[in-house]
Design an enzyme around this catalytic site. Structure first.
Site, PDB file in Angstrom:
ATOM      1  N   HIS A 178       3.989   1.313  -8.211  1.00 49.75           N
ATOM      2  CA  HIS A 178       2.952   0.285  -8.053  1.00 49.75           C
ATOM      3  C   HIS A 178       1.983   0.314  -9.237  1.00 49.75           C
ATOM      4  CE1 HIS A 178       3.816   1.252  -3.648  1.00 49.75           C
ATOM      5  NE2 HIS A 178       4.125  -0.018  -3.735  1.00 49.75           N
TER       6      HIS A 178
ATOM      7  N   GLN B  60      11.606  -4.035  -9.995  1.00 50.52           N
ATOM      8  CA  GLN B  60      13.059  -4.195  -9.980  1.00 50.52           C
ATOM      9  C   GLN B  60      13.695  -3.436  -8.818  1.00 50.52           C
ATOM     10  OE1 GLN B  60      14.699  -3.910 -13.961  1.00 50.52           O
ATOM     11  NE2 GLN B  60      16.515  -2.880 -13.160  1.00 50.52           N
TER      12      GLN B  60
ATOM     13  N   GLY C  93       0.792  -1.229   0.000  1.00 56.42           N
ATOM     14  CA  GLY C  93       0.000   0.000   0.000  1.00 56.42           C
ATOM     15  C   GLY C  93       0.821   1.273   0.000  1.00 56.42           C
TER      16      GLY C  93
ATOM     17  N   HIS D   3       2.137   4.433  -5.267  1.00 51.27           N
ATOM     18  CA  HIS D   3       2.738   5.487  -6.099  1.00 51.27           C
ATOM     19  C   HIS D   3       2.833   4.943  -7.523  1.00 51.27           C
ATOM     20  CE1 HIS D   3       6.249   2.959  -5.671  1.00 51.27           C
ATOM     21  NE2 HIS D   3       6.252   3.127  -4.360  1.00 51.27           N
TER      22      HIS D   3
HETATM   23  N1  LIG Z   1       9.766   2.775  -7.668  1.00 53.78           N
HETATM   24  C1  LIG Z   1       9.303   1.568  -7.997  1.00 53.78           C
HETATM   25  N2  LIG Z   1       9.332   1.154  -9.271  1.00 53.78           N
HETATM   26  C2  LIG Z   1       8.870  -0.067  -9.613  1.00 53.78           C
HETATM   27  N3  LIG Z   1       8.341  -0.945  -8.752  1.00 53.78           N
HETATM   28  C3  LIG Z   1       8.301  -0.583  -7.458  1.00 53.78           C
HETATM   29  C4  LIG Z   1       8.771   0.684  -7.017  1.00 53.78           C
HETATM   30  N4  LIG Z   1       8.580   0.779  -5.683  1.00 53.78           N
HETATM   31  C5  LIG Z   1       8.023  -0.389  -5.306  1.00 53.78           C
HETATM   32  N5  LIG Z   1       7.851  -1.207  -6.363  1.00 53.78           N
HETATM   33  C6  LIG Z   1       7.318  -2.556  -6.332  1.00 53.78           C
HETATM   34  O1  LIG Z   1       6.009  -2.554  -5.834  1.00 53.78           O
HETATM   35  C7  LIG Z   1       5.764  -3.766  -5.144  1.00 53.78           C
HETATM   36  C8  LIG Z   1       5.237  -3.452  -3.784  1.00 53.78           C
HETATM   37  O2  LIG Z   1       6.247  -2.795  -3.052  1.00 53.78           O
HETATM   38  P1  LIG Z   1       5.992  -2.041  -1.702  1.00 53.78           P
HETATM   39  O3  LIG Z   1       4.538  -1.990  -1.433  1.00 53.78           O
HETATM   40  O4  LIG Z   1       6.922  -2.518  -0.654  1.00 53.78           O
HETATM   41  O5  LIG Z   1       6.352  -0.561  -2.096  1.00 53.78           O
HETATM   42  P2  LIG Z   1       7.633   0.264  -1.886  1.00 53.78           P
HETATM   43  O6  LIG Z   1       7.374   1.573  -2.477  1.00 53.78           O
HETATM   44  O7  LIG Z   1       8.797  -0.586  -2.307  1.00 53.78           O
HETATM   45  O8  LIG Z   1       7.660   0.517  -0.376  1.00 53.78           O
HETATM   46  P3  LIG Z   1       8.836   0.429   0.595  1.00 53.78           P
HETATM   47  O9  LIG Z   1      10.115   0.268  -0.162  1.00 53.78           O
HETATM   48  O10 LIG Z   1       8.788   1.692   1.337  1.00 53.78           O
HETATM   49  O11 LIG Z   1       8.435  -0.813   1.327  1.00 53.78           O
HETATM   50  C9  LIG Z   1       7.083  -4.519  -5.097  1.00 53.78           C
HETATM   51  O12 LIG Z   1       7.097  -5.475  -6.145  1.00 53.78           O
HETATM   52  C10 LIG Z   1       8.078  -3.420  -5.353  1.00 53.78           C
HETATM   53  O13 LIG Z   1       9.290  -3.885  -5.936  1.00 53.78           O
END
Ligand SMILES: Nc1ncnc2c1ncn2[C@@H]1O[C@H](COP(=O)(O)OP(=O)(O)OP(=O)(O)O)[C@@H](O)[C@H]1O
Ligand SMILES: CC(C)(CO)[C@@H](O)C(=O)[O-]
Ligand code: BAL
Length: 281
Positions: free
Chosen positions: A37, A148, A31, A34
């Site tokens: 996601h 990635q 959640g 951004h």
């Molecule tokens: N900037 C990004 N670009 C592409 N994919 C992303 C990015 N940020 C997160 N993701 C992907 O989104 C999915 C969910 O990740 P998550 O919800 O942990 O978000 P996050 O933004 O990585 O949050 P945090 O790193 O603060 O935990 C994962 O597969 C993650 O790799």
């Protein structure tokens, strides 16, 4: 977009889709959504008829109670972003639904998890593998989409899928960045003004390191230069910088011809822990 709160409802939704010949894409998240996601949702939408996003701040993958407590939670805003991006169902379970009893599962991913995030966040990948396995069992997707930005997580999940013979395809999408290069991350919401102003340095350091790798500068030297640049910034505390084989994730003493290199780092910035990476093919 349907909102699903139970494993049974999720299973029924995707089972019906499969039985009527629809392809199911799964986008697991924690959640505070951004564009990183939403890119995953859009990629799933382009390839699947049903796109199931999941939002669950998974307690078993947090090695730091404060990090879990402060993890951004904005469920209404998240739901409003998902439908326009092409999401057809949103799974938002409670902790009790995901863990009706304390889990005793233990995974061991060998050398893949003895480095970087695995080494610095004890138990983290055990929690990730546990919750991702549960989601795969509940949703039985044809494809599952991951970013990635969490390079090591993707490697671990690919190993999980192979070892447990999950009948699905893992799709990896590139890291989406802010205009100044900062990798989008839910935790970026916790950066205050001064920390946010310093944050692009993480990507700048990786970009400079990538240029050095391309020039053949030895890995130890690349790593030392990156660590020194980060350490000069008073708001930043680097946790690790690694120059690793992009597939095995093992630190490199020297480059091997034809093998991609991944440059990864983790750093604390104003009380927030951030990670980033770039790949040099
Ligand atoms: N900037 C990004 N670009 C592409 N994919 C992303 C990015 N940020 C997160 N993701 C992907 O989104 C999915 C969910 O990740 P998550 O919800 O942990 O978000 P996050 O933004 O990585 O949050 P945090 O790193 O603060 O935990 C994962 O597969 C993650 O790799
Ligand atoms: C894959 C995941 C949703 C499992 O909780 C999480 O680790 C994340 O958001 O990257
Ligand atoms: N994106 C990885 C999830 C975590 O930091 O726990």
């Amino acid at each position: 977009m349907q909102i699903l709160n139970t494993a049974a409802a999720l299973h029924a939704f995707t089972e019906h889709a499969r039985q009527t010949g629809q392809r199911v894409g799964l986008v697991p998240t924690m959640g505070a959504l951004h564009d990183g996601h939403l890119q995953l949702v859009q990629a799933a939408r382009a390839e699947c008829n049903e796109v199931v996003a999941t939002i669950f701040v998974n307690p078993t993958q947090f090695n730091n109670a404060e990090d879990f407590r402060l993890y951004p939670r904005v469920p209404e805003a998240d739901a409003a972003l998902l439908a326009p991006a092409g999401c057809t169902a949103l799974f938002v379970p409670s902790v009790e639904e995901m863990y009706p009893q304390p889990t005793v599962l233990r995974f061991d991913f060998g050398e893949l998890e003895r480095v970087m995030e695995g080494a610095h966040r004890p138990g983290h990948f055990n929690g990730v593998a546990t919750v991702v396995s549960k989601l795969f069992h509940m949703a039985c997707p044809h494809r599952a989409y991951f970013g990635q930005k969490d390079w090591q997580q993707v490697a671990i999940i690919r190993q999980l899928v192979a070892d447990l013979s999950f009948d699905l395809e893992i799709v990896t999408c590139p890291t989406i960045r802010e205009a100044d290069g900062l990798a989008m991350s839910s935790r970026n919401r916790r950066l205050d003004g001064p920390a946010r102003a310093v944050a692009p340095l993480l990507h700048q350091v990786l970009a400079a390191a990538a240029a050095q790798v391309r020039q053949g500068v030895p890995p130890a030297q690349v790593r030392a230069a990156a660590e020194a640049t980060l350490a000069r910034e008073p708001l930043l505390t680097p946790e690790y910088v690694e120059v690793a084989d992009a597939q095995t994730l093992q630190p490199l003493a020297a480059y091997a011809p034809g093998r991609a290199v991944v440059l990864c780092l983790a750093a604390h910035l104003g009380g927030v822990r951030l990670i980033d990476n770039v790949v040099v093919e």
